[in-house]
Design a protein around this motif. Structure first.
Motif, PDB file in Angstrom:
ATOM      1  N   LEU A 180       0.835  -1.201   0.000  1.00  8.70           N
ATOM      2  CA  LEU A 180       0.000   0.000   0.000  1.00  8.70           C
ATOM      3  C   LEU A 180       0.873   1.257   0.000  1.00  8.70           C
ATOM      4  CD1 LEU A 180      -3.050   0.384   2.430  1.00  8.70           C
ATOM      5  CD2 LEU A 180      -2.060   2.181   1.031  1.00  8.70           C
ATOM      6  N   LEU A 181       1.942   1.212   0.781  1.00 12.08           N
ATOM      7  CA  LEU A 181       2.865   2.349   0.836  1.00 12.08           C
ATOM      8  C   LEU A 181       3.499   2.605  -0.532  1.00 12.08           C
ATOM      9  CD1 LEU A 181       4.482   4.493   2.424  1.00 12.08           C
ATOM     10  CD2 LEU A 181       6.122   2.700   3.015  1.00 12.08           C
ATOM     11  N   LEU A 182       3.964   1.536  -1.182  1.00  9.71           N
ATOM     12  CA  LEU A 182       4.564   1.672  -2.515  1.00  9.71           C
ATOM     13  C   LEU A 182       3.561   2.293  -3.489  1.00  9.71           C
ATOM     14  CD1 LEU A 182       6.479  -1.657  -3.225  1.00  9.71           C
ATOM     15  CD2 LEU A 182       7.458   0.640  -2.978  1.00  9.71           C
ATOM     16  N   ASP A 183       2.324   1.855  -3.382  1.00  6.55           N
ATOM     17  CA  ASP A 183       1.275   2.366  -4.248  1.00  6.55           C
ATOM     18  C   ASP A 183       1.066   3.869  -4.031  1.00  6.55           C
ATOM     19  OD1 ASP A 183      -0.545   1.725  -6.235  1.00  6.55           O
ATOM     20  OD2 ASP A 183      -2.191   1.504  -4.809  1.00  6.55           O
ATOM     21  N   ALA A 184       1.085   4.288  -2.762  1.00  2.99           N
ATOM     22  CA  ALA A 184       0.912   5.712  -2.441  1.00  2.99           C
ATOM     23  C   ALA A 184       2.081   6.525  -2.990  1.00  2.99           C
ATOM     24  CB  ALA A 184       0.808   5.891  -0.924  1.00  2.99           C
ATOM     25  N   ILE A 185       3.294   5.974  -2.865  1.00  2.30           N
ATOM     26  CA  ILE A 185       4.480   6.678  -3.380  1.00  2.30           C
ATOM     27  C   ILE A 185       4.412   6.775  -4.902  1.00  2.30           C
ATOM     28  CG2 ILE A 185       6.990   6.555  -3.648  1.00  2.30           C
ATOM     29  CD1 ILE A 185       7.075   5.202  -0.835  1.00  2.30           C
ATOM     30  N   ALA A 186       4.062   5.657  -5.548  1.00  2.00           N
ATOM     31  CA  ALA A 186       4.005   5.641  -7.021  1.00  2.00           C
ATOM     32  C   ALA A 186       2.963   6.620  -7.549  1.00  2.00           C
ATOM     33  CB  ALA A 186       3.710   4.228  -7.520  1.00  2.00           C
ATOM     34  N   ALA A 187       1.838   6.728  -6.842  1.00  2.00           N
ATOM     35  CA  ALA A 187       0.750   7.589  -7.319  1.00  2.00           C
ATOM     36  C   ALA A 187       1.166   9.055  -7.381  1.00  2.00           C
ATOM     37  CB  ALA A 187      -0.474   7.433  -6.409  1.00  2.00           C
ATOM     38  N   ALA A 188       2.129   9.445  -6.538  1.00  6.22           N
ATOM     39  CA  ALA A 188       2.530  10.851  -6.490  1.00  6.22           C
ATOM     40  C   ALA A 188       3.837  11.112  -7.213  1.00  6.22           C
ATOM     41  CB  ALA A 188       2.648  11.297  -5.029  1.00  6.22           C
ATOM     42  N   TYR A 189       4.442  10.045  -7.774  1.00  6.74           N
ATOM     43  CA  TYR A 189       5.771  10.227  -8.351  1.00  6.74           C
ATOM     44  C   TYR A 189       5.650  10.802  -9.759  1.00  6.74           C
ATOM     45  CZ  TYR A 189      10.766   9.631  -8.393  1.00  6.74           C
ATOM     46  OH  TYR A 189      12.115   9.884  -8.402  1.00  6.74           O
ATOM     47  N   PRO A 190       6.309  11.937 -10.031  1.00  5.91           N
ATOM     48  CA  PRO A 190       6.101  12.606 -11.316  1.00  5.91           C
ATOM     49  C   PRO A 190       6.985  12.051 -12.442  1.00  5.91           C
ATOM     50  CG  PRO A 190       7.564  13.925  -9.965  1.00  5.91           C
ATOM     51  CD  PRO A 190       7.238  12.685  -9.165  1.00  5.91           C
TER      52      PRO A 190
ATOM     53  N   PHE B 225      10.582   4.062  -9.331  1.00  2.00           N
ATOM     54  CA  PHE B 225      11.540   4.897 -10.062  1.00  2.00           C
ATOM     55  C   PHE B 225      11.727   4.437 -11.513  1.00  2.00           C
ATOM     56  CE2 PHE B 225      13.806   5.668  -5.726  1.00  2.00           C
ATOM     57  CZ  PHE B 225      12.757   6.470  -5.326  1.00  2.00           C
ATOM     58  N   GLU B 226      11.913   3.119 -11.714  1.00  2.00           N
ATOM     59  CA  GLU B 226      12.153   2.632 -13.084  1.00  2.00           C
ATOM     60  C   GLU B 226      10.991   2.990 -14.024  1.00  2.00           C
ATOM     61  OE1 GLU B 226      14.899   1.000 -14.469  1.00  2.00           O
ATOM     62  OE2 GLU B 226      15.988   1.335 -12.593  1.00  2.00           O
ATOM     63  N   PRO B 227       9.729   2.649 -13.662  1.00  3.08           N
ATOM     64  CA  PRO B 227       8.636   2.977 -14.586  1.00  3.08           C
ATOM     65  C   PRO B 227       8.491   4.489 -14.820  1.00  3.08           C
ATOM     66  CG  PRO B 227       7.883   1.436 -12.895  1.00  3.08           C
ATOM     67  CD  PRO B 227       9.250   1.902 -12.484  1.00  3.08           C
ATOM     68  N   ALA B 228       8.952   5.299 -13.846  1.00  2.00           N
ATOM     69  CA  ALA B 228       8.846   6.759 -14.011  1.00  2.00           C
ATOM     70  C   ALA B 228      10.043   7.315 -14.784  1.00  2.00           C
ATOM     71  CB  ALA B 228       8.740   7.424 -12.640  1.00  2.00           C
ATOM     72  N   GLY B 229      10.891   6.436 -15.329  1.00  2.00           N
ATOM     73  CA  GLY B 229      11.995   6.905 -16.158  1.00  2.00           C
ATOM     74  C   GLY B 229      13.355   6.772 -15.496  1.00  2.00           C
ATOM     75  N   ARG B 230      13.448   5.993 -14.421  1.00  2.00           N
ATOM     76  CA  ARG B 230      14.699   5.717 -13.701  1.00  2.00           C
ATOM     77  C   ARG B 230      15.176   6.882 -12.835  1.00  2.00           C
ATOM     78  NH1 ARG B 230      17.996   1.760 -15.619  1.00  2.00           N
ATOM     79  NH2 ARG B 230      19.831   3.011 -15.239  1.00  2.00           N
ATOM     80  N   ARG B 231      15.444   8.032 -13.453  1.00  2.00           N
ATOM     81  CA  ARG B 231      16.009   9.166 -12.727  1.00  2.00           C
ATOM     82  C   ARG B 231      15.436  10.439 -13.327  1.00  2.00           C
ATOM     83  NH1 ARG B 231      17.730   5.311 -10.507  1.00  2.00           N
ATOM     84  NH2 ARG B 231      19.902   4.701 -10.161  1.00  2.00           N
ATOM     85  N   PHE B 232      15.344  11.483 -12.511  1.00  2.00           N
ATOM     86  CA  PHE B 232      15.016  12.788 -13.087  1.00  2.00           C
ATOM     87  C   PHE B 232      16.127  13.166 -14.081  1.00  2.00           C
ATOM     88  CE2 PHE B 232      12.559  12.819  -9.147  1.00  2.00           C
ATOM     89  CZ  PHE B 232      11.335  13.303  -9.598  1.00  2.00           C
ATOM     90  N   THR B 233      15.754  13.735 -15.176  1.00  3.56           N
ATOM     91  CA  THR B 233      16.575  14.105 -16.363  1.00  3.56           C
ATOM     92  C   THR B 233      16.752  12.953 -17.355  1.00  3.56           C
ATOM     93  OG1 THR B 233      18.870  13.640 -15.625  1.00  3.56           O
ATOM     94  CG2 THR B 233      17.965  15.831 -15.078  1.00  3.56           C
ATOM     95  N   ALA B 234      16.561  11.705 -16.939  1.00  2.00           N
ATOM     96  CA  ALA B 234      16.836  10.588 -17.860  1.00  2.00           C
ATOM     97  C   ALA B 234      15.829  10.561 -19.017  1.00  2.00           C
ATOM     98  CB  ALA B 234      16.822   9.257 -17.115  1.00  2.00           C
TER      99      ALA B 234
END
Lengths: 197, 197
Positions: free
Chosen positions: B58-68, B124-133
């Motif tokens: 559930l925590l991972l889900d909450a983090i993923a939902a807000a990750y840009p 992080f990976e599905p959101a593109g690994r890193r900011f700027t990547a």
């Protein structure tokens, strides 16, 4: 002094430095006292106060005593190797007990901002500000690098990428990764045409 | 359901996400339970278990939902601006409650290694690994950057320097500092002759 051998100079200093690190590990920064350190070092609190005005000052002194300074090749003929060695020195230091003390101080920034400031101004700055910075400025001084390129951001690249790797993986970077940090991030930032050399 | 309005779908999800973050802040990762989250969200534990097998999920889900995820200019005509905006997005995210949750998870790596792995592989990976990547790969895809230069180290430069600045100063980088990170560290790593442009 009872039956104890009197310890002087460097031997006593090493014992006191170890005592402040052990005490920090056990009680934390907020409860570090001269009394606790003195007990652990088996010395008198008054003799600690003769040299250090506070337990925080003693802690800074212990950290500074173990903080390494990189030594670039005198002939400045191996920039890449010197940068890799600077990052290796950082990793070697990170295994020292004082590295854990530095982390403890940084984690308490909000409660002890003046101690964090002192850590930077009295330990890191005199040791060359950042790992790799002494090497970079050495090569600039002998005219091999443009000093204008060695900015605070560029001085930070090596340390930042080593720390980032540790945060991401929980592990030290491999020698391979250190070489990549130097080749792919630091050297491009200080060379005009890194990929065409 | 007593006199309460039944909350469904997104509204309930937002309440549950907030509840896991609040519960984490209060009790810490080691004592996070479905029971505590359900009580805080005023919902039934069984209904949480229907969707999430554990409080960690559930925590991972909450983090993923807000990750840009950064969105580069479609025409790929502003690499520098897109990189700066990617780092701005990172800083904006760092003010979100889930950023504190990420720090809490990373700080417990030794106790919860599988949760840290999941954070990287499922957030992080599905959101593109890193900011700027995402930005860097976008410009490589349209042929403006050599894809061979966009290595894991180079993807890491921006995030590493932003995090390093926060560790060193306890503050967010200024817009000026972000621009310096892009100009002095990221662009040199992906351009052949950054200083001669």
């Amino acid at each position: 002094m009872g039956g104890r051998t009197r310890r002087r100079g460097d031997a006593l200093l090493a014992v006191v430095h170890q005592a402040v690190l052990d005490e920090l590990d056990e009680v934390g920064l907020g409860r570090l006292t001269m009394e606790g350190i003195a007990r652990r070092a088996e010395t008198a609190k008054t003799s600690l106060y003769r040299r250090w005005p506070s337990p925080e000052e003693l802690l800074l002194d212990a950290i500074a005593a173990a903080y390494p300074v990189e030594t670039p090749s005198p002939a400045a003929d191996d920039l890449r190797g010197d940068l890799i060695r600077a990052l290796e020195l950082m990793i070697e230091w990170s295994r020292h007990p004082t590295a854990r003390a530095v982390q403890a101080v940084l984690a308490e920034r909000h409660r002890h901002p003046e101690l964090v400031d002192a850590l930077y101004s009295r330990v890191f700055e005199p040791a060359g500000r950042r790992f790799t910075a002494t090497v970079l400025h050495h090569y600039a001084e002998v005219g091999q690098l443009d000093p204008g390129l060695i900015t605070p951001v560029v001085e930070d690249i090596g340390e930042a990428l080593v720390m980032k790797h540790a945060i991401d993986t929980g592990e030290e970077p491999t020698p391979q990764r250190l070489a990549e940090i130097v080749d792919q991030a630091i050297l491009p930032a200080v060379h005009e045409c890194p990929t065409r050399r």
